[in-house]
Design an enzyme around this catalytic site. Structure first.
Site, PDB file in Angstrom:
ATOM      1  N   HIS A 246      -1.965 -44.978  30.919  1.00  0.00           N
ATOM      2  CA  HIS A 246      -2.417 -45.537  32.184  1.00  0.00           C
ATOM      3  C   HIS A 246      -3.204 -44.468  32.932  1.00  0.00           C
ATOM      4  O   HIS A 246      -3.122 -43.282  32.614  1.00  0.00           O
ATOM      5  CB  HIS A 246      -1.244 -46.032  33.040  1.00  0.00           C
ATOM      6  CG  HIS A 246      -0.149 -45.017  33.202  1.00  0.00           C
ATOM      7  ND1 HIS A 246       0.805 -44.810  32.228  1.00  0.00           N
ATOM      8  CD2 HIS A 246       0.145 -44.148  34.196  1.00  0.00           C
ATOM      9  CE1 HIS A 246       1.648 -43.866  32.634  1.00  0.00           C
ATOM     10  NE2 HIS A 246       1.258 -43.440  33.819  1.00  0.00           N
TER      11      HIS A 246
ATOM     12  N   CYS B 101     -25.043 -37.064  20.737  1.00  0.00           N
ATOM     13  CA  CYS B 101     -25.776 -35.855  20.390  1.00  0.00           C
ATOM     14  C   CYS B 101     -24.796 -34.895  19.727  1.00  0.00           C
ATOM     15  O   CYS B 101     -23.626 -35.224  19.530  1.00  0.00           O
ATOM     16  CB  CYS B 101     -26.456 -35.226  21.601  1.00  0.00           C
ATOM     17  SG  CYS B 101     -25.341 -34.532  22.837  1.00  0.00           S
TER      18      CYS B 101
END
Length: 610
Positions: free
Chosen positions: A525, A367
């Protein structure tokens, strides 16, 4: 034309929306401590002007520069914008929206031209020196020329606004604002036009009517209430829930389909907007800062205590006007049903040009802002797919952030032309209402018939290797840092090392501390909060020959995504560090065209077996 305006508006809103929390903080300080506030304080009120003049425009500039050229673009955007700010000593939000992106764009072009002529080992020196020189030029240019020009243009524009305000004609802006909202120009109108005007007016008089013109939920409340009372069928059944989400959640997009399905209701939202804005103007109403999202709760939180009555009266007046006019129109309609959804129509439309089955690994809801309506749609479809036995990855993003690995992209019909440019070859699916269950049921039937879904996790088998050859990706085209991290995370997900939410943990970790470790290597990570989503320890290696900008002139050509189960995280990091410690081995990994080369190097470090 609408598509082009939406694209321009999204770019403008991207500079403001990431900084909404800062604007709200400024608004709360103003509401609490200004002379007419809840707790007047001369000392605390001294925070208002510096935040307005320096901090907020700098944040806007940084967001614009970062969008164009990452962290480095954000830094030079702030530098260039400071020249504009100091050169005028007025709120330079328009200047920030112009100077920030221009500065970042120029630096990006200059770096691109110099990159192939920079000797090895001098990359960081040249990068920082170039940015410093260009930053000096831009801040002087902003101070001497661009700032004064924008200041004069602001003054001329202000004369036009003052003319409309002094003659009580500002409420007529609803004729353009209300239909523009329904055509998904709401963020462009609010953040690109009304916010800069409102900030200047708020600084001058303590509050601004401009913050109410687009955010007023009244017209939408009236439309949904009219469907609830006078509608029938699915439109009547869904209207109450939509009304609550719209009024309290501030997700205005939810009422747009109810207007679009019966376009004569554009008249009703315009009438509601005119009445509400006229009352706001009559009572000299205004907010101290933008209310985003435009919910009743946010509006009341940013309303001066002496303006509450006028604001509430304006919202109620616009709701009643919209409700009465919409009720009369809806009562004359022969059918109140949402349109039926035909499975064959789906197949004809979205699978046009595709033969056989289509593999879907990721569904993306997009959107304008990538938050409210798309988040609801993604959540609903995820639940319905799981009920059908499908566990595919589903994300919600803004139109500008559609990832390149998206298999199917769902967005509002009016936003499809913009979305289609993102990923060639993907399935593009237009939707009128992100909460339309009947639509999803027909869509799921069509997808199950023609598509093969790639599951999010491989619960049937835990990987027995920390690094698999299939997870060594070479010669990848450069993308943004966020896209590179998402791609590495997705490889971890698809290989069964982690669950899907680990990716967000990787991005959150990067926001706090960079994972660039030098020598052209980054090791993204997850943060500790997502440790529970790690199924098995694993790494993925992605080579980007042209590099990824990890900020501050740090260019990563090797992105190594890591997931460490239990206490294995530090050991994996240590092994990776040893593998890239030798320059010869690192150069091999950076330049190789054969995944076996990288595989063998990590095998020598004992990183293959679990």
């Amino acid at each position: 034309m609408t598509s082009k305006l939406q694209r321009i508006g999204r770019f403008l809103s991207r500079m403001v929306m990431p900084n909404i929390s800062a604007f709200i903080a400024w608004g709360i300080i103003t509401t609490l401590f200004n002379p007419d506030g809840w707790f007047p304080s001369t000392a605390m009120n001294m925070l208002v002007v510096p935040l307005m003049i320096y901090a907020l425009p700098s944040l806007v500039a940084y967001a614009g520069g970062q969008h164009i050229y990452g962290h480095k673009g954000g830094i030079i955007a702030v530098v260039g914008t400071m020249g504009v700010i100091i050169g005028t000593q007025t709120p330079m939000f328009v200047g920030a929206m112009i100077m920030g992106p221009i500065s970042a764009y120029l630096l990006k072009r200059v770096d691109g031209m110099l990159k192939r002529h920079t000797p090895i080992g001098f990359e960081m020196l040249m990068s920082n020196f170039t940015a410093g020189v260009l930053g000096t030029i831009m801040i002087i240019l902003g101070y001497v020329m661009i700032g004064p020009i924008i200041g004069h243009l602001n003054a001329l524009f202000k004369l036009g606004v003052d003319f409309a305000v002094s003659r009580s004609l500002l409420f007529l802006a609803a004729i353009f604002i209300e239909p523009g909202k329904v055509l998904f120009l709401n963020n462009a109108i609010n953040h690109g036009i009304l916010t800069p005007l409102g900030l200047q007016q708020s600084l001058a008089k303590g509050d601004a009517i401009f913050f109410l013109l687009e955010t007023n939920p009244g017209p939408g409340i009236g439309i949904l209430a009219a469907y609830w009372v006078n509608g029938r069928g699915s439109a009547k059944l869904t209207a109450p829930g939509a009304l609550i989400i719209h009024a309290l959640g501030g997700i205005h997009e939810i009422y747009f389909p109810y207007v679009m399905m019966y376009p004569v209701l554009f008249v009703s939202v315009i009438i509601g907007g005119l009445v509400g804005d006229f009352i706001f103007q009559l009572f000299d109403s205004g907010l101290v800062a933008m209310a985003s999202p435009g919910s009743l709760l946010a509006i009341l939180a940013l309303a001066p205590k002496n303006k509450l009555f006028g604001i509430l009266l304006g919202i109620i007046g616009s709701s009643v006007a919209s409700f009465l006019s919409a009720g009369l129109l809806i009562a004359r309609r022969e059918s109140w049903e949402m349109p039926d959804h035909d499975e064959m129509a789906f197949e004809t439309d979205i699978f046009k040009g595709y033969q056989g089955n289509y593999e879907i690994a990721k569904i993306v809801f997009a959107c304008d802002a990538g938050m409210g309506s798309s988040a609801m749609g993604a959540s609903l479809l995820q639940k319905m797919l799981r009920a059908s036995g499908v566990n595919v990855l589903i994300e919600n993003v803004s139109l500008d952030d559609i990832p390149e690995d998206a298999s199917a992209i769902i967005t509002f019909n009016d936003l499809l032309p913009c979305a289609r440019q993102a990923v060639p070859g993907a399935l593009y699916i237009g939707i009128k209402d992100f909460l339309d269950r009947a639509y999803y049921e027909a869509l799921i039937d069509a997808l199950l018939k023609r598509c093969h879904f790639k599951e999010v996790t491989m619960n049937h088998q835990v990987p027995d290797q920390i690094l698999m050859k299939s997870n060594i990706i070479l010669d990848k085209a450069s993308v943004s840092k966020e896209e590179a991290i998402r791609y590495a995370g997705q490889l971890l997900v698809e290989s069964g090392y982690v669950e899907a939410n680990y990716i967000e943990g990787m991005l959150a970790r990067e926001e706090k501390f960079t994972t660039f470790i030098g020598n052209g290597v980054a090791i993204p990570h997850g943060e500790n909060a997502v440790k529970d989503s790690i199924i098995a320890s694993g790494i993925v290696v992605v080579q980007y020959p042209n590099g990824i900008d990890f900020g501050s002139g740090n260019i990563a050509k090797l992105v190594i995504g890591i997931a460490g189960k239990g206490n294995e995280h530090l050991q994996i990091l240590s092994n990776v560090a040893e593998a890239i410690e030798e320059d010869e081995l690192l150069n091999q990994m950076l330049r190789t065209k054969n995944p076996d080369t990288i595989y063998d190097i990590f095998a020598a470090e004992g990183m293959l077996a679990q």
